[in-house]
Enzyme design. Structure first.
Site, short mmCIF file in Angstrom:
data_model
loop_
_atom_site.label_atom_id
_atom_site.label_comp_id
_atom_site.label_asym_id
_atom_site.label_seq_id
_atom_site.Cartn_x
_atom_site.Cartn_y
_atom_site.Cartn_z
N ARG A 129 0.82 -1.20 0.00
CA ARG A 129 0.00 0.00 0.00
C ARG A 129 0.87 1.27 0.00
NH1 ARG A 129 -5.41 -1.00 1.09
NH2 ARG A 129 -5.89 -3.04 0.25
N HIS A 158 -0.99 -4.29 5.44
CA HIS A 158 -0.76 -3.03 6.17
C HIS A 158 0.07 -3.38 7.41
CE1 HIS A 158 -4.57 -0.73 4.63
NE2 HIS A 158 -3.50 -0.14 4.14
N ASP A 160 -0.31 -2.41 10.36
CA ASP A 160 -1.11 -2.65 11.57
C ASP A 160 -1.80 -4.01 11.59
OD1 ASP A 160 -3.28 -2.31 9.87
OD2 ASP A 160 -4.09 -0.55 10.88
N CYS A 252 -8.00 -1.07 12.72
CA CYS A 252 -8.32 -0.40 11.45
C CYS A 252 -9.56 0.47 11.56
CB CYS A 252 -8.58 -1.42 10.35
SG CYS A 252 -7.33 -2.64 10.12
N1 ARG Z 1 -10.76 -3.15 2.76
C1 ARG Z 1 -9.79 -2.24 3.30
C2 ARG Z 1 -8.63 -2.11 2.33
O1 ARG Z 1 -8.24 -3.09 1.76
C3 ARG Z 1 -9.33 -2.68 4.65
C4 ARG Z 1 -8.42 -1.69 5.32
C5 ARG Z 1 -7.86 -2.17 6.62
N2 ARG Z 1 -7.17 -1.14 7.28
C6 ARG Z 1 -6.05 -1.29 7.98
N3 ARG Z 1 -5.58 -0.26 8.61
N4 ARG Z 1 -5.36 -2.40 7.99
O2 ARG Z 1 -8.08 -1.06 2.13
#
Ligand code: ARG
Length: 277
Positions: A129, A158, A160, A252
């Site tokens: 990301r 991610h 987190d 999240c």
């Molecule tokens: N569906 C979201 C995405 O893929 C989930 C985000 C989860 N957020 C996080 N901070 N891990 O972007």
């Protein structure tokens, strides 16, 4: 936080999401409300942003941006389907009186989902990301040390999802989500580092919200719960199954405004002005 009125699995941007499986609206509401009420019981004042039709992932406010003192570094979402969230989060930050900062165009950054303070240092995950240049830019802009770490398992896309600072010298992590360099950085820099087992990490147990010494996480991680309790933390397991279908859990669904418990800057007194001196 953002109520899950329009939450759903409408696209697939991580390995957890499957539009054919979908999520249950009633159950997601119940799970989100349980988190909201638990935070309130712990004395947390929760700011809500208004849900928006067509932005199903707006519930994942951790990705709004990174807050540092009165600064809000607004996210540059990797996928177009989430880019519409940025203006909503920025409007909220402005209402809060935060100074909104934008990254250079063409760089990706997904806020507190990928950048977490532990002590003085900003630990930063990149590849799926956020990108590494964004983290370097953020470090320079904030004047803080940044340690970028590559994430190697797409299920833990991610930071987190596989790392959670608990206090300035405490954190938990799932080693399998990092390469050898990332693991050694974490081990060298964090004196009390709790390892989460693969079978518990896969149920998002690293994706925890820390309030004081209470750790709220997805239920079903008995080993981690025991380790945390032995270390003096109180564990509050809740159910997040509907959000896990989207690749997210407790952490999240929140964005900490006043500084995470583990962030040293939370404890520092705000700069005082001394009129007349
Ligand atoms: N569906 C979201 C995405 O893929 C989930 C985000 C989860 N957020 C996080 N901070 N891990 O972007």
């Amino acid at each position: 936080m953002c109520p899950p009125d329009y939450f759903g699995i409408e696209y697939e941007i991580n390995p957890w999401m499957n539009v054919r499986v979908g999520s249950d609206a009633e159950r997601s509401h119940r799970q989100w409300t349980a988190l909201y009420q638990t935070l309130q019981q712990l004395g947390v004042a929760v700011d809500l942003i208004e849900p928006v039709p067509g932005l199903p992932d707006l519930v994942f406010t951790a990705n709004a941006g990174l807050i540092y003192r009165n600064l809000f570094i607004s996210s540059n979402f990797r996928f177009g389907v989430r880019q519409g969230e940025a203006s909503r989060f920025e409007a909220w930050a402005q209402r809060r009186g935060l100074e909104v900062i934008h990254l250079p165009a063409g760089s990706y950054f997904e806020g507190a989902g990928d950048a977490l303070f532990c002590g003085e240092t900003l630990f930063a995950g990149y590849r799926f990301r956020s990108d590494v240049r964004s983290h370097q830019w953020v470090g320079e802009r904030l004047g803080v040390e940044v340690l970028p770490m590559e994430l190697v398992d797409p299920r833990f896309y991610h930071l987190d999802t596989c790392f959670c600072p608990l206090a300035p010298d405490w954190a938990l992590y799932y080693p399998g989500a990092f390469d050898e360099y990332g693991r050694s950085v974490l081990r060298d820099r964090i004196p009390n580092l709790i390892e989460v087992a693969a079978e518990e990490a896969i149920s998002f147990s690293c994706n925890a919200v820390v309030v004081g010494t209470t750790v709220i996480l997805n239920q079903g991680a008995p080993k981690l719960a025991e380790t945390l309790e032995q270390a003096g933390f109180a564990v509050r397991p809740l159910e997040f199954s509907e959000f896990i279908k989207s690749g997210g859990s407790a952490k999240c669904l929140t964005l900490r405004i006043d500084g995470e418990e583990a962030a040293s800057w939370k404890r520092e007194a705000p700069a005082e002005s001394h009129p007349g001196t």
